[in-house]
Design a protein around this motif. Structure first.
Motif, PDB file in Angstrom:
ATOM      1  N   TYR A 129       0.870  -1.175   0.000  1.00  0.00           N
ATOM      2  CA  TYR A 129       0.000   0.000   0.000  1.00  0.00           C
ATOM      3  C   TYR A 129       0.904   1.220   0.000  1.00  0.00           C
ATOM      4  N   PRO A 130       1.223   1.762  -1.160  1.00  0.00           N
ATOM      5  CA  PRO A 130       2.264   2.797  -1.257  1.00  0.00           C
ATOM      6  C   PRO A 130       1.744   4.208  -1.012  1.00  0.00           C
ATOM      7  N   ASN A 131       0.985   4.398   0.062  1.00  0.00           N
ATOM      8  CA  ASN A 131       0.404   5.698   0.373  1.00  0.00           C
ATOM      9  C   ASN A 131       0.424   5.934   1.875  1.00  0.00           C
ATOM     10  N   GLN A 132       0.308   7.199   2.258  1.00  0.00           N
ATOM     11  CA  GLN A 132       0.105   7.491   3.664  1.00  0.00           C
ATOM     12  C   GLN A 132      -1.224   6.925   4.130  1.00  0.00           C
ATOM     13  N   LEU A 133      -1.355   6.748   5.441  1.00  0.00           N
ATOM     14  CA  LEU A 133      -2.568   6.138   5.953  1.00  0.00           C
ATOM     15  C   LEU A 133      -3.754   7.087   5.889  1.00  0.00           C
ATOM     16  N   GLY A 134      -3.584   8.308   6.389  1.00  0.00           N
ATOM     17  CA  GLY A 134      -4.696   9.248   6.446  1.00  0.00           C
ATOM     18  C   GLY A 134      -4.254  10.658   6.145  1.00  0.00           C
ATOM     19  N   ASN A 135      -5.102  11.619   6.517  1.00  0.00           N
ATOM     20  CA  ASN A 135      -4.791  13.020   6.261  1.00  0.00           C
ATOM     21  C   ASN A 135      -5.556  13.877   7.259  1.00  0.00           C
TER      22      ASN A 135
END
Length: 406
Positions: A129-135
């Motif tokens: 999962y090549p993304n940050q978890l949240g924002n």
């Protein structure tokens, strides 16, 4: 005096984290209700920082020797008559950790800490999962869900007193700016504040998503940043503590680490095996993309032209003299250069107060200075004053004397 009532709540909402978007998730919320007979309820909500879970930060009790609650800020406030709530955001503590059970989703630069358990070798890039978890949007939504849950409980419709630790300031601060009617006052401990941090370039929506934010396909509001999870070892945790070591009791690092591991059934089984079937554990925490907390947004006014922070919502800031996390070297690049005094300066309303505690580090709640923090918070919530003061910035020396800061 009767002991505060302990209640474990479950707050359900639709997740706004891209990794589990729109899935129903449950956030555990601990309550210590210290309301006295014939007394109105006075709710307080406590939010953790980036890496340590809420119960380890605010409810570290009991610790052998001395008062059993001397490191439980939550129980100390409840003993003083407050109705105290502690929450974990997704990716921390007892809350869901989407995409974080796969060790290959850890920061590639930290994966060596996971060898040989649970990994035999670092995973080849990219992470699954090549993304940050949240924002910021997802974390404001989770905070709002807990706030509304508290306000729906019997007798708790009044605005809530907020306590935000470290990076919790970057969540609670913008939330208070957007929802000032829900917040009675704001206490920030060792707050993270980037004076030139990310913010929206939309004049009509200062808290909107920055234009540089990247999104996943299908218009899911994820922000690409390589991985969803940071990990840390017990050794790194202990050596990373700043402040005067004389302000930490012997063995306190072991106590705090155990509290962190008690909040993570999976991470506590990673890392080296220290005895048959027992592991040192690995600290797992979220990687999130934040914005909306900087010199541009903090002076925000409501539609009536009243400054939100420092006028509509009074602000108390407490930090340690030797805090090297919340006060970055001036050479650090924006938006990762942090400054507590810059936050105080950015709050333009008159009801703002700041204290720098001698010798303190970033983890004041685990130092002997915790007693001072608890005392100041009780004064602030009761009277809107600390040591008779309603505004100004002060250095508190080892003898408790207050010296005005320039």
């Amino acid at each position: 005096m009767p002991a505060p009532t302990l209640i474990e709540h479950q707050v359900t909402l639709q997740s706004q984290i891209p990794a589990n978007l729109n899935d129903p998730v449950t956030l555990p919320v601990r309550e210590y209700d210290g309301t006295k007979p014939n007394q109105a309820r006075k709710p307080v909500l406590m939010l953790h920082g980036r890496s340590s879970p809420a119960l380890a930060v605010f409810d570290l009790a009991p610790v052998p020797g001395g008062s059993a609650t001397r490191y439980s800020w939550a129980q100390e406030l409840a003993d003083d008559g407050y109705d105290v709530f502690l929450m974990d955001l997704q990716g921390s503590g007892r809350s869901p950790r989407p995409r974080m059970d796969d060790p290959c989703n850890a920061n590639p630069a930290q994966q060596q800490a996971l060898v040989p358990n649970p990994l035999q070798a670092p995973c080849p890039p990219p992470p699954p999962y090549p993304n940050q978890l949240g924002n910021s949007e997802s974390e404001w939504a989770e905070l709002d869900a807990v706030v509304k849950f508290i306000m729906r409980l019997p007798g708790r419709k009044k605005p809530i007193r907020f306590i935000g630790y470290s990076l919790g300031a970057a969540i609670m601060g913008p939330y208070a700016l957007q929802h000032p009617d829900n917040v009675e006052s704001l206490l920030l401990l060792a707050p993270i504040f980037p004076p030139k941090g990310r913010w929206s370039d939309k004049p009509d929506d200062p808290f909107g998503r920055p234009s540089e934010a990247q999104t996943l396909p299908l218009s899911k509001p994820a922000l690409t940043w390589g991985f969803p999870m940071f990990v840390g070892t017990k050794t790194g945790f202990g050596t990373g503590l700043d402040g005067n070591p004389a302000l930490r009791e012997p063995g306190i690092v072991d106590v705090v680490w155990k509290a962190c591991m008690d909040n993570d059934p999976l991470g506590s089984k990673w890392g080296p095996e220290v005895a048959p079937g027992q592991y040192e554990g690995i600290l797992r925490y979220r990687n999130t993309y934040w914005w909306g907390w900087n010199n541009q947004t903090v002076p925000h006014e409501n539609p009536a032209g009243i400054r939100v922070l420092g006028e509509r919502v009074p602000v108390l800031i407490i930090y340690g003299e030797q805090d090297r996390t919340a006060n970055s070297p001036a050479t650090f690049p924006d938006p990762i250069r942090f400054s507590v005094p810059a936050l105080y300066a950015a709050v333009k309303g008159p009801q703002k107060l700041m204290f720098c505690l001698a010798g303190g580090g970033h983890s004041l709640m685990w130092e002997l200075t915790a007693r001072t923090v608890h005392h100041m918070s009780k004064q602030w919530f009761k009277n809107g004053k600390v040591e008779g003061l309603t505004s100004g910035s002060y250095f508190r020396d080892p003898d408790g004397e207050l010296i005005p800061l320039p």
